[in-house]
Design a protein around this motif. Structure first.
Motif, PDB file in Angstrom:
ATOM      1  N   ASN A 244       0.905  -1.468   0.281  1.00 14.12           N
ATOM      2  CA  ASN A 244       0.196   0.158  -0.008  1.00 14.12           C
ATOM      3  C   ASN A 244       1.047   1.260  -0.006  1.00 14.12           C
ATOM      4  N   LYS A 245       0.639   2.197  -0.898  1.00  8.29           N
ATOM      5  CA  LYS A 245       1.495   4.001  -0.555  1.00  8.29           C
ATOM      6  C   LYS A 245       0.625   4.172  -0.393  1.00  8.29           C
ATOM      7  N   LEU A 246       0.846   5.871   0.382  1.00  7.20           N
ATOM      8  CA  LEU A 246       0.152   6.821   0.727  1.00  7.20           C
ATOM      9  C   LEU A 246       1.324   8.216   0.280  1.00  7.20           C
ATOM     10  N   PRO A 247       1.186   8.833  -0.506  1.00 11.36           N
ATOM     11  CA  PRO A 247       2.076   9.863  -1.155  1.00 11.36           C
ATOM     12  C   PRO A 247       1.788  11.330  -0.011  1.00 11.36           C
ATOM     13  N   GLY A 248       2.468  11.852   0.331  1.00 11.31           N
ATOM     14  CA  GLY A 248       2.415  12.265   1.664  1.00 11.31           C
ATOM     15  C   GLY A 248       3.728  13.934   1.622  1.00 11.31           C
ATOM     16  N   VAL A 267       4.141  12.147   8.627  1.00 11.38           N
ATOM     17  CA  VAL A 267       3.979  12.338   7.328  1.00 11.38           C
ATOM     18  C   VAL A 267       2.765  12.640   7.233  1.00 11.38           C
ATOM     19  N   LYS A 268       2.603  14.208   6.463  1.00  7.95           N
ATOM     20  CA  LYS A 268       1.328  15.112   5.937  1.00  7.95           C
ATOM     21  C   LYS A 268       0.468  14.730   4.758  1.00  7.95           C
ATOM     22  N   LEU A 269      -0.732  13.211   4.670  1.00  5.08           N
ATOM     23  CA  LEU A 269      -1.240  12.664   4.021  1.00  5.08           C
ATOM     24  C   LEU A 269      -1.896  13.535   3.139  1.00  5.08           C
ATOM     25  N   LYS A 288       9.236  15.547  -0.199  1.00  4.35           N
ATOM     26  CA  LYS A 288       7.948  15.279  -0.799  1.00  4.35           C
ATOM     27  C   LYS A 288       8.843  13.423   0.268  1.00  4.35           C
ATOM     28  N   THR A 289       7.227  12.424   0.319  1.00  4.88           N
ATOM     29  CA  THR A 289       8.143  11.187   0.150  1.00  4.88           C
ATOM     30  C   THR A 289       6.233  10.042  -0.125  1.00  4.88           C
TER      31      THR A 289
END
Length: 369
Positions: A244-248, A267-269, A288-289
């Motif tokens: 699962n991936k959540l960019p933030g 991390v702020k999504l 970014k991450t």
């Protein structure tokens, strides 16, 4: 393997270009110990097969050196390298019997008849095909032909055996069975194996170490468990197993910001929510991450925690030992959780809203895709 002096197979700054401009293998440095089983894993066009062909001698390195036992083999022809080869297509001679197929590489090496017969018998017994010496390849099943191809690669007792997608033509059940057979042969004979595949389950099942290739480079070289549990970048996380991936964006790191790796990143999504993850390959605040979480590391639970959040159930697929649940989490409709099909685990219903959570150490803040 950390001791360069122990390298048996070595790629030293190897590059390969077919047109003189585009590099399909880029500055490859790889060391393989004697008796090790190393798999080159990656998508089509990643450079893994080209590396194998250069080691076999069927392709020439544009730059760098390939060594075997500490000796450069760049200028040694394939038949003098002492390397066995197993192909996906089997490459058996159809006009020869099984015994003759195995005897051929021994004849080429000038071996006498009685010695050839002894080695052929031993090689066939190794792959449980001793009764098939008089048959021709067309009289064998795909799995039997692959065993013969493997025996032919082993019959002259090579220093290294190379395998290029050897199980790709077999059905799923037979492929899985042959994975264990090859692994057991490797363990019993102590041979060095370099294996190429795009099938991650093969790589994880069989290998001592796996080199994950992409764009002509090794993205990560590690033991199977390390690759799966501790991917070093987002490509490896996505390519090995389900993820699962959540960019933030990183907004904070525990302690000072002088070093990121190994710290817990906040991390702020993209939907404005925050979560915590282990900082692996991300910058400081403002960078970014991509937060990576394995489906089996997520729990359907009402327990409070820094990563607790609500999720909407979109799809449930029954897979026997677990239920594969597709959820909407922080705007991501492809977030997957694997819920064990066992007593004590919540029964979910499509359309309902539920609570999920995961430990910060089980999530990884990686490079943004």
């Amino acid at each position: 393997m950390t001791d360069p002096g122990a390298a048996f197979v070595e790629f030293d700054r190897v590059q390969k270009s077919y047109d003189g401009e585009t590099l399909v293998v880029k500055d490859l440095n790889l060391q393989i110990a004697k008796g090790e089983f190393v798999t080159m894993l990656g998508p089509s066009g990643s450079g893994k097969t080209t590396c194998l062909m250069m080691l076999a001698g069927f392709e020439t390195a544009t730059h760098g050196e390939i060594k075997l036992g500490g000796v450069s083999i760049n200028d040694i022809p394939p038949h003098k390298r002492g390397i066995g080869m197993v192909f996906q297509s089997y490459a058996l001679f159809p006009h020869m019997t099984v015994g003759e197929n195995l005897s051929f590489p021994l004849e080429v090496r000038g071996m006498g008849k009685s010695e050839r017969e002894g080695k052929v018998k031993r090689a066939l017994d190794m792959v449980q095909m001793g009764e098939f010496a008089a048959r021709r390849p067309a009289q064998l099943s795909g799995g039997q032909q692959q065993r013969i191809a493997l025996a032919r690669a082993l019959v002259f007792e090579p220093q290294v055996v190379l395998m290029d997608e050897p199980l790709g033509a077999l059905d799923k059940q037979l492929r899985e069975h042959m994975q264990f057979e090859i692994k057991h042969l490797h363990e019993s004979l102590g041979i060095t194996v370099v294996y190429v595949t795009h099938d991650q389950s093969e790589a994880l099942t069989m290998s001592d170490r796996v080199a994950v290739f992409d764009d002509g480079r090794i993205q990560q070289l590690a033991a199977p468990a390390d690759l799966y549990e501790r991917p070093e970048n987002s490509f490896v996380a996505q390519f090995i197993g389900e993820n699962n991936k959540l960019p933030g964006t990183v907004v904070a790191l525990d302690g000072d910001n002088s070093k990121t790796e190994g710290k817990i990143a906040t991390v702020k999504l993209e939907d404005g929510a925050t979560c915590e993850a282990l900082a692996v390959k991300c910058g400081g605040p403002g960078s970014k991450t991509l937060v990576s979480i394995r489906p089996e590391r997520v729990s359907v639970s009402s327990e409070p925690g820094p990563n607790s959040t609500t999720a909407q159930v979109l799809e449930l697929i029954y897979l026997g030992d677990h239920i594969r649940c597709r959820l909407n989490v922080h705007g991501n409709d492809e977030f997957v959780v694997k819920v064990p099909n066992a007593a004590g685990h919540k029964h979910l219903v499509v359309g309902e809203t539920t609570q999920i959570t995961w430990d910060a150490e089980d999530a990884r803040a990686l490079d943004p895709q």
